[in-house]
Design a protein around this motif. Structure first.
Motif, PDB file in Angstrom:
ATOM      1  N   ASN A  52      21.969   3.697 -36.755  1.00  8.84           N
ATOM      2  CA  ASN A  52      22.094   3.251 -38.419  1.00  8.84           C
ATOM      3  C   ASN A  52      22.987   1.999 -37.916  1.00  8.84           C
ATOM      4  N   LEU A  53      22.794   1.178 -37.474  1.00 12.49           N
ATOM      5  CA  LEU A  53      23.430  -0.657 -37.275  1.00 12.49           C
ATOM      6  C   LEU A  53      22.365  -1.283 -36.698  1.00 12.49           C
ATOM      7  N   PRO A  54      22.045  -1.589 -37.916  1.00 16.46           N
ATOM      8  CA  PRO A  54      21.282  -2.275 -38.352  1.00 16.46           C
ATOM      9  C   PRO A  54      21.125  -4.237 -37.962  1.00 16.46           C
ATOM     10  N   VAL A  64      23.144   8.195 -33.928  1.00 15.40           N
ATOM     11  CA  VAL A  64      23.493   8.179 -32.351  1.00 15.40           C
ATOM     12  C   VAL A  64      25.086   6.860 -32.978  1.00 15.40           C
ATOM     13  N   MET A  65      24.838   6.669 -34.287  1.00 16.67           N
ATOM     14  CA  MET A  65      25.881   5.380 -34.839  1.00 16.67           C
ATOM     15  C   MET A  65      26.665   5.640 -36.421  1.00 16.67           C
ATOM     16  N   ALA A  66      26.952   7.170 -35.679  1.00 24.40           N
ATOM     17  CA  ALA A  66      27.471   7.891 -37.130  1.00 24.40           C
ATOM     18  C   ALA A  66      28.143   7.609 -37.787  1.00 24.40           C
ATOM     19  N   GLY A  67      29.283   7.107 -38.360  1.00 21.41           N
ATOM     20  CA  GLY A  67      30.074   6.571 -38.558  1.00 21.41           C
ATOM     21  C   GLY A  67      31.227   7.868 -39.124  1.00 21.41           C
ATOM     22  N   GLY A  88      30.189  10.434 -40.631  1.00 22.31           N
ATOM     23  CA  GLY A  88      29.516  11.079 -41.101  1.00 22.31           C
ATOM     24  C   GLY A  88      28.286  11.074 -42.107  1.00 22.31           C
ATOM     25  N   PRO A  89      28.088  10.270 -42.970  1.00 20.16           N
ATOM     26  CA  PRO A  89      27.375  10.523 -44.166  1.00 20.16           C
ATOM     27  C   PRO A  89      26.090  11.352 -44.062  1.00 20.16           C
ATOM     28  N   PHE A  90      25.021  10.859 -42.377  1.00 25.04           N
ATOM     29  CA  PHE A  90      23.990  11.202 -42.398  1.00 25.04           C
ATOM     30  C   PHE A  90      24.651  13.109 -41.726  1.00 25.04           C
ATOM     31  N   ALA A  91      25.430  13.149 -41.511  1.00 31.52           N
ATOM     32  CA  ALA A  91      25.481  14.080 -40.002  1.00 31.52           C
ATOM     33  C   ALA A  91      26.434  15.573 -41.053  1.00 31.52           C
ATOM     34  N   GLY A 107      26.507   4.321 -27.402  1.00 36.75           N
ATOM     35  CA  GLY A 107      24.843   4.811 -28.370  1.00 36.75           C
ATOM     36  C   GLY A 107      24.292   4.707 -27.245  1.00 36.75           C
ATOM     37  N   HIS A 108      24.414   3.369 -26.539  1.00 37.42           N
ATOM     38  CA  HIS A 108      23.042   3.407 -25.440  1.00 37.42           C
ATOM     39  C   HIS A 108      23.172   4.428 -24.190  1.00 37.42           C
ATOM     40  N   GLU A 109      24.069   5.083 -23.934  1.00 35.31           N
ATOM     41  CA  GLU A 109      23.992   6.247 -23.059  1.00 35.31           C
ATOM     42  C   GLU A 109      23.938   7.162 -24.262  1.00 35.31           C
ATOM     43  N   GLU A 116      19.732   5.900 -49.286  1.00 36.37           N
ATOM     44  CA  GLU A 116      19.065   6.173 -47.813  1.00 36.37           C
ATOM     45  C   GLU A 116      19.653   7.254 -47.086  1.00 36.37           C
ATOM     46  N   HIS A 117      21.391   7.288 -47.323  1.00 41.32           N
ATOM     47  CA  HIS A 117      21.926   9.030 -45.970  1.00 41.32           C
ATOM     48  C   HIS A 117      21.061  10.061 -46.704  1.00 41.32           C
ATOM     49  N   GLU A 118      20.796  10.265 -48.575  1.00 39.71           N
ATOM     50  CA  GLU A 118      20.309  11.215 -49.304  1.00 39.71           C
ATOM     51  C   GLU A 118      19.088  11.083 -48.737  1.00 39.71           C
ATOM     52  N   VAL A 172      37.588   1.940 -40.366  1.00 41.57           N
ATOM     53  CA  VAL A 172      35.830   2.323 -40.128  1.00 41.57           C
ATOM     54  C   VAL A 172      34.855   1.700 -41.513  1.00 41.57           C
ATOM     55  N   TYR A 173      33.745   2.216 -40.946  1.00 35.67           N
ATOM     56  CA  TYR A 173      33.028   1.027 -41.802  1.00 35.67           C
ATOM     57  C   TYR A 173      31.808   2.342 -42.997  1.00 35.67           C
ATOM     58  N   TRP A 174      31.816   1.701 -44.147  1.00 37.33           N
ATOM     59  CA  TRP A 174      32.140   2.868 -45.080  1.00 37.33           C
ATOM     60  C   TRP A 174      30.660   2.043 -46.020  1.00 37.33           C
ATOM     61  N   THR A 191      17.634  -2.943 -30.562  1.00 35.28           N
ATOM     62  CA  THR A 191      17.506  -3.291 -28.796  1.00 35.28           C
ATOM     63  C   THR A 191      18.341  -1.968 -28.185  1.00 35.28           C
ATOM     64  N   PHE A 192      18.841  -1.080 -28.430  1.00 39.00           N
ATOM     65  CA  PHE A 192      19.119   0.221 -28.151  1.00 39.00           C
ATOM     66  C   PHE A 192      17.718   0.664 -27.545  1.00 39.00           C
ATOM     67  N   LEU A 193      17.283   1.029 -28.587  1.00 38.00           N
ATOM     68  CA  LEU A 193      15.338   1.590 -28.035  1.00 38.00           C
ATOM     69  C   LEU A 193      15.108   1.656 -26.462  1.00 38.00           C
TER      70      LEU A 193
HETATM   71  C1  SAM Z   1      26.471  -0.102 -40.444  1.00 41.46           C
HETATM   72  S1  SAM Z   1      27.091   1.723 -39.403  1.00 41.46           S
HETATM   73  C2  SAM Z   1      26.906   3.034 -39.687  1.00 41.46           C
HETATM   74  C3  SAM Z   1      27.917   4.632 -40.503  1.00 41.46           C
HETATM   75  C4  SAM Z   1      27.274   5.559 -40.809  1.00 41.46           C
HETATM   76  N1  SAM Z   1      25.616   5.850 -39.910  1.00 41.46           N
HETATM   77  C5  SAM Z   1      27.000   4.845 -42.506  1.00 41.46           C
HETATM   78  O1  SAM Z   1      25.624   5.290 -42.358  1.00 41.46           O
HETATM   79  O2  SAM Z   1      27.848   5.050 -43.038  1.00 41.46           O
HETATM   80  C6  SAM Z   1      27.627   0.905 -37.930  1.00 41.46           C
HETATM   81  C7  SAM Z   1      28.056   2.236 -37.143  1.00 41.46           C
HETATM   82  O3  SAM Z   1      27.789   2.143 -35.277  1.00 41.46           O
HETATM   83  C8  SAM Z   1      29.269   2.299 -34.741  1.00 41.46           C
HETATM   84  N2  SAM Z   1      28.909   1.225 -33.812  1.00 41.46           N
HETATM   85  C9  SAM Z   1      29.069   0.122 -33.328  1.00 41.46           C
HETATM   86  N3  SAM Z   1      28.381   0.035 -32.383  1.00 41.46           N
HETATM   87  C10 SAM Z   1      27.436   0.766 -30.868  1.00 41.46           C
HETATM   88  C11 SAM Z   1      27.188   1.733 -30.029  1.00 41.46           C
HETATM   89  N4  SAM Z   1      27.731   0.866 -28.762  1.00 41.46           N
HETATM   90  N5  SAM Z   1      27.490   2.624 -29.684  1.00 41.46           N
HETATM   91  C12 SAM Z   1      27.583   3.685 -30.766  1.00 41.46           C
HETATM   92  N6  SAM Z   1      27.986   3.672 -32.537  1.00 41.46           N
HETATM   93  C13 SAM Z   1      28.453   1.651 -32.465  1.00 41.46           C
HETATM   94  C14 SAM Z   1      29.930   1.392 -36.110  1.00 41.46           C
HETATM   95  O4  SAM Z   1      31.179   1.826 -35.340  1.00 41.46           O
HETATM   96  C15 SAM Z   1      29.598   2.066 -36.969  1.00 41.46           C
HETATM   97  O5  SAM Z   1      30.844   3.028 -37.561  1.00 41.46           O
END
Ligand code: SAM
Length: 467
Positions: free
Chosen positions: A357-359, A251-254, A256-259, A302-304, A234-236, A225-227, A364-366
């Motif tokens: 947070n998927l920089p 939307v992209m919670a990983g 859960g460091p925000f959630a 996340g788009h949906e 930034e989380h804080e 997973v991403y960490w 492009t999800f907007l």
């Molecule tokens: C940069 S990480 C951020 C995770 C978390 N928010 C954090 O701050 O650590 C981006 C996350 O987006 C997820 N991700 C990638 N594409 C996605 C999509 N289309 N929809 C939802 N999540 C997606 C990845 O699995 C990853 O966990």
């Protein structure tokens, strides 16, 4: 030899496998022999003030007397600077002379022995790694990211011949580190889940880590997973913006460091990630931190999810009652009657925040926000508008979207560029002067690359646009 060279470890440019025993140094110096135990702390303080004491706070300043017999009787001495010569009182300060004259101390020669444990990571590295010709590459690699017991380095090519050595010294000098890994950059391995290929440089290949952030516990497999611990501020920062009782859509919670911290502060959270492994460990974090009443996990694209979460929230009926902590008392039967809640949180119908947070691609999800509330099956827009200001206090959600851009002194050009990209995606003009817009400089990620978080309120025209 300068004082700093005197305290540096011996140099060995040929070392490729760490030999800790090589790093020995003996410094001929002096010490003040203290004749009476009751004078130890006073002498130390006074000699510190008069600057006679040795200039390192890493070595023990008060030592056993080098004379075996005196040491056996509890005799101590205080280490003095190498410039203080034991048999040359002209090198002594007036204070040291006074102490010697009145019989409190005697000045004696002392051989100070330093070993591997004394020297810092940087000192050992400087003693091994050949300095580069270019000054900007002069520094030995010092940076690493820590996730639980795993230290993650990202070594430049020039340091690869020393990679195991660097990793071993790094682990030796940082007791919390058990495993050291290096990111392996095969072109094309940057995947959508933002995990990476790695090689273990030191310690066991054990990537199951447990760590704390914002007083929440996370346990996960760092390989799956991403960490990124460097995002903790930034989380804080964003969690600090969320208010109790609001709904946050991550939307992209990983994992859960925000959630999870948001749930802990009693925000209702819709937390989503596309990576099934992130979803698994998000569930683990929800359980471990007991935030199941507030945080709901999802495993969708996340788009949906941006749309489905908004619609689901409109239809959901959910409230959480907070009870006083249970006290069981046999003598007081009244205590067994059901307690009254201290407070009840009723879940609102509209999100207050979206976090993305998927920089590399979140902007492009907007387009998913276009018409968010214009075509909800069975719910006309007019009905949804009644849930919003000016009819209620509830405003349309703030969107916090992370992105990368270039680096400048004042971020003016970057802010303009980010606004233009948001406008393109929403087909609605957002400018640096748009009320409530903020482009936050999160962190530098490379010499010419910076991460930002653009926050703005979802425009009414976009949310209710007929599509
Ligand atoms: C940069 S990480 C951020 C995770 C978390 N928010 C954090 O701050 O650590 C981006 C996350 O987006 C997820 N991700 C990638 N594409 C996605 C999509 N289309 N929809 C939802 N999540 C997606 C990845 O699995 C990853 O966990």
């Amino acid at each position: 030899m300068s004082a700093s060279d005197m305290f540096a470890p011996p140099v060995n440019r040929a070392m490729k496998v760490l030999d800790r025993s090589f790093f020995q140094r003996t410094i001929p110096t002096s010490a003040a022999r203290i004749f009476s135990q009751k004078d130890i702390s006073r002498c130390r303080l006074e000699l510190e003030k008069s600057k006679d004491i040795i200039g390192t706070n890493r070595a023990l300043l008060i030592r056993s007397d080098p004379d075996q017999e005196r040491a056996g009787a509890g005799g101590k001495c205080v280490l003095l600077r190498p410039e203080v010569i034991h048999n040359d009182p002209t090198t002594w300060s007036p204070k040291l002379r006074d102490l010697e004259q009145d019989g409190t101390v005697g000045v004696i020669p002392y051989q100070l022995h330093l070993d591997y444990n004394y020297f810092s990571y940087t000192e050992i590295m400087n003693a091994i790694i050949t300095q580069s010709e270019t000054p900007e590459q002069h520094e030995v690699p010092t940076g690493f990211a820590l996730a639980g017991h795993v230290a993650h380095v990202n070594l430049r090519e020039r340091y690869l011949p020393y990679k195991h050595l660097i990793a071993t010294v790094l682990a030796d000098k940082n007791p919390q580190v058990r495993t050291v890994i290096n990111k392996v950059d095969y072109v094309g391995t940057e995947n959508e889940f933002r995990t990476f290929q790695y090689e273990v440089l030191h310690g066991p290949d054990d990537m199951e880590v447990t760590l704390k952030e914002q007083d929440c516990t996370f346990a996960f497999d760092f390989a799956k997973v991403y960490w990124n611990s460097r995002l903790h501020t930034e989380h804080e920062r964003l969690c600090g913006i969320f208010k109790e009782g609001e709904v946050v859509c991550d939307v992209m919670a990983g994992i859960g460091p925000f959630a999870i911290p948001a749930g802990k502060k009693k925000c209702f959270v819709y937390a989503n990630d596309l990576n099934p492994e992130s979803y698994k460990y998000l569930n683990v974090a929800i359980r471990m931190n007991k935030v199941g009443d507030f945080v709901r996990p999802f495993n969708e694209d996340g788009h949906e999810f941006i749309k489905t979460a908004a619609v689901e929230l409109l239809r959901a009926e959910h409230e959480v009652a907070i009870y006083p902590k249970k006290k069981t008392s046999r003598s007081n039967p009244k205590a067994r009657s059901p307690p009254r809640p201290l407070k009840t949180f009723v879940q609102p119908k509209i999100m207050s925040h979206y976090v993305m947070n998927l920089p590399a691609s979140a902007i492009t999800f907007l387009p998913s926000f276009i018409g968010l509330y214009s075509s909800v099956p069975g719910m006309p827009s007019s009905e949804i508008r009644k849930l919003l200001a000016p009819h209620t206090e509830q405003k349309l959600p703030m969107i916090h979207v992370h992105c990368f851009s270039t680096k400048s002194e004042d971020d003016v050009a970057e802010t303009k560029e980010i606004c233009e990209e948001i406008s393109r995606q929403l087909q609605y003009e957002i400018t640096p002067d748009t009320p409530e817009l903020q482009v936050w400089d999160v962190r530098d990620v490379a010499p010419k690359k910076r991460m930002f978080c653009a926050s703005f309120r979802l425009p009414e025209e976009v949310a209710f646009r007929e599509v």
